[in-house]
Design a protein around this motif. Structure first.
Motif, PDB file in Angstrom:
ATOM      1  N   SER B  34     -71.184  -0.183  12.413  1.00 18.97           N
ATOM      2  CA  SER B  34     -72.331   0.438  11.734  1.00 18.97           C
ATOM      3  C   SER B  34     -72.081   0.593  10.245  1.00 18.97           C
ATOM      4  CB  SER B  34     -72.591   1.823  12.315  1.00 18.97           C
ATOM      5  OG  SER B  34     -73.531   1.763  13.342  1.00 18.97           O
ATOM      6  N   TRP B  90     -77.717   8.380  16.058  1.00 18.20           N
ATOM      7  CA  TRP B  90     -77.068   7.094  15.780  1.00 18.20           C
ATOM      8  C   TRP B  90     -77.248   6.131  16.952  1.00 18.20           C
ATOM      9  CZ3 TRP B  90     -73.133   4.774  18.542  1.00 18.20           C
ATOM     10  CH2 TRP B  90     -72.618   3.590  17.983  1.00 18.20           C
ATOM     11  N   GLU B 102     -80.252   4.492  12.207  1.00 11.28           N
ATOM     12  CA  GLU B 102     -78.814   4.278  12.396  1.00 11.28           C
ATOM     13  C   GLU B 102     -78.050   4.624  11.114  1.00 11.28           C
ATOM     14  OE1 GLU B 102     -77.825   0.242  13.261  1.00 11.28           O
ATOM     15  OE2 GLU B 102     -75.661   0.604  13.167  1.00 11.28           O
TER      16      GLU B 102
END
Lengths: 201, 287
Positions: B34, B90, B102
């Motif tokens: 991420s 998330w 996110e």
């Protein structure tokens, strides 16, 4: 006090690792929701109606073009067991009319199957008038609009359901008598029934 | 310099920010994919400032190390609840591939993790350096059309002020020497977002009053928007007057950098001016 701090740290680390862990678990369980469709009775394989790169990043695909009593219908199904940028089931573009000639018309229509679909009309590279129905299957429910499909995905994540997202496209050559359109509807119905049976709904 | 480094290493208050950075690094490692995706967005010109945000945040932690060192770490159950919420956000963003959710969750996870491990008091002591991390999240794409319109408005107003005949149609401005479009790249979004990030840092360093900091950041935002409009005005009149020989290539990009630099100097001066004005009014009030 040190013990308390250690416990809190351990719980925080656990939460940190739980997120990716849950997603990995959901995605690996989602593979069990793989869907297959055998086609229509009395139909034989035929040449594709349109050239297509394929839905990018799909984990499982069904791509069939069938000829049924000289009428052709094309099915493309793409399943996504997990998602990330570049590998998205629900988005505005799915290569429905990548090589269309001239303008393309898009509208929301009733499928006759209890849900709406996105209907595309355009001229193919071969100069034929193509009619395409496209919709999303999120879990066992059908969605035509992107927002509804995204919200359904959010619900899947929150309820820890395996996050399978499926994109359906059924295409035919549009004819004035409407016979091809009937075949398209029958194909969509067969496809959706098989999909719902797979999900046990 | 060597003496300062030695003094810094001997200063035990350095330990706390080091530990905080190490804990934040744990979060980055756990959610590496991420964070890598977030860093990938910084390559776009509107979000280039994202590369500096983590560095500024770390610098601020070290700058405030004495204040942070004076705080006892006690852990927080509320922090754990916040962490659970941030992780859920998330997971939703990740599973549904909604990048805005996110990416926005990532600084929240870092802050909630530090809150849960270190406690409320530490969070208050390191509030600004941690909240600064949110500036690394790429948002504001939806503002671009509005910024294009405002840029065209400012440029048109400047043309009218100088009596230069111009015909405007939306984002198109027609002068005698040619027709110009206020494109997305000319909307000023990169100046505005980088300018706001810089303004927040300057305000934190130079202005004491919270209200005054807010007013300052607002003024800087307006300043950068107006600057961009004036940039468009200068590009148009020079290009038009030179039959498109000048300000149609790299030179108009260089102009943008020069004006950004000048506006930055003006912003620093403005912060000093506001702080001095407030100090004078405080003295006058007690006198």
């Amino acid at each position: 006090m040190m013990l308390w701090r250690g416990i809190i740290f351990g719980m925080a680390m656990g939460l940190l690792l739980a997120g990716p862990g849950c997603l990995w678990l959901l995605s690996s369980e989602a593979e069990a929701a793989r869907f297959d469709w055998q086609g229509l009775n009395g139909c034989v394989p035929a040449a594709p109606l349109r050239s297509h790169r394929g839905l990018a990043g799909a984990d499982h695909r069904i791509e069939l073009t069938l000829s049924c009593n000289e009428r052709r219908v094309e099915v493309r199904v793409a399943q996504f067991f997990s998602q990330r940028p570049g590998k998205e089931a629900v988005s505005g573009a799915h290569g429905v009319a990548e090589h269309a000639r001239g303008p393309r018309r898009t509208e929301r229509v009733a499928s006759g199957l209890g849900f709406e679909v996105n209907q595309y009309r355009f001229t193919s590279e071969a100069g034929e008038p193509v009619l395409v129905w496209q919709w999303y299957g999120i879990g066992s429910a059908a969605h035509a609009d992107v927002l509804g499909a995204k919200l359904a995905q959010v619900v899947q994540v929150l309820t820890l359901d395996p996050t399978v997202s499926t994109v359906f496209q059924v295409a035919t050559i549009e004819d004035a008598a409407g016979g091809n359109r009937q075949l398209l509807q029958q194909t969509a119905a067969s496809l959706w029934l098989a999909y719902r049976e797979r999900f046990g709904a | 310099m060597v003496l300062d480094l030695k003094r810094t290493l001997d200063d035990r208050s350095v330990l706390n920010p080091l530990v905080l950075v190490a804990l934040a690094a744990l979060v980055v490692i756990a959610l590496w994919d991420s964070f890598r995706g977030l860093a990938g967005m910084w390559q776009y010109s509107s979000y280039n400032h994202g590369y500096l945000v983590p560095l500024v945040s770390i610098y601020l932690l070290f700058q405030d190390r004495r204040q942070i060192a004076g705080v006892r770490w006690n852990g927080s159950l509320f922090g754990l609840v916040a962490l659970a919420g941030a992780m859920a956000l998330w997971a939703i963003g990740r599973a549904t591939s909604i990048q805005a959710i996110e990416h926005a969750a990532l600084p929240s996870i870092i802050i909630a993790f530090l809150w849960s491990v270190a406690g409320d008091r530490l969070l208050r002591a390191a509030c600004f350096p941690l909240l600064y991390l949110y500036l690394a999240v790429p948002v504001g794409e939806s503002l671009v059309p509005l910024l294009q319109t405002v840029t065209a408005d400012v440029a048109t107003a400047a043309l009218n002020l100088f009596g230069i005949p111009a015909y405007r149609d939306g984002w198109l401005i027609e002068l005698s020497g040619g027709t110009f479009e206020v494109a997305k790249a000319c909307s000023g979004s990169r100046y505005l977002y980088a300018g706001i990030a810089m303004a927040l840092l300057i305000a934190y360093q130079m202005i004491r009053s919270v209200w005054m900091r807010g007013i300052y950041v607002l003024l800087v935002g307006v300043l950068f928007i107006v600057m961009n409009g004036l940039r468009a005005f200068i590009v148009m009149i020079v290009a038009s007057a030179s039959d498109m020989r000048y300000m149609t290539g790299e030179d108009h990009v260089v102009l943008g950098y020069v004006l950004f630099l000048l506006t930055t100097v003006l912003c620093v001066w403005l912060a000093g001016f506001l702080q001095r004005a407030r100090a004078r009014s405080a003295v006058a009030g007690t006198g």
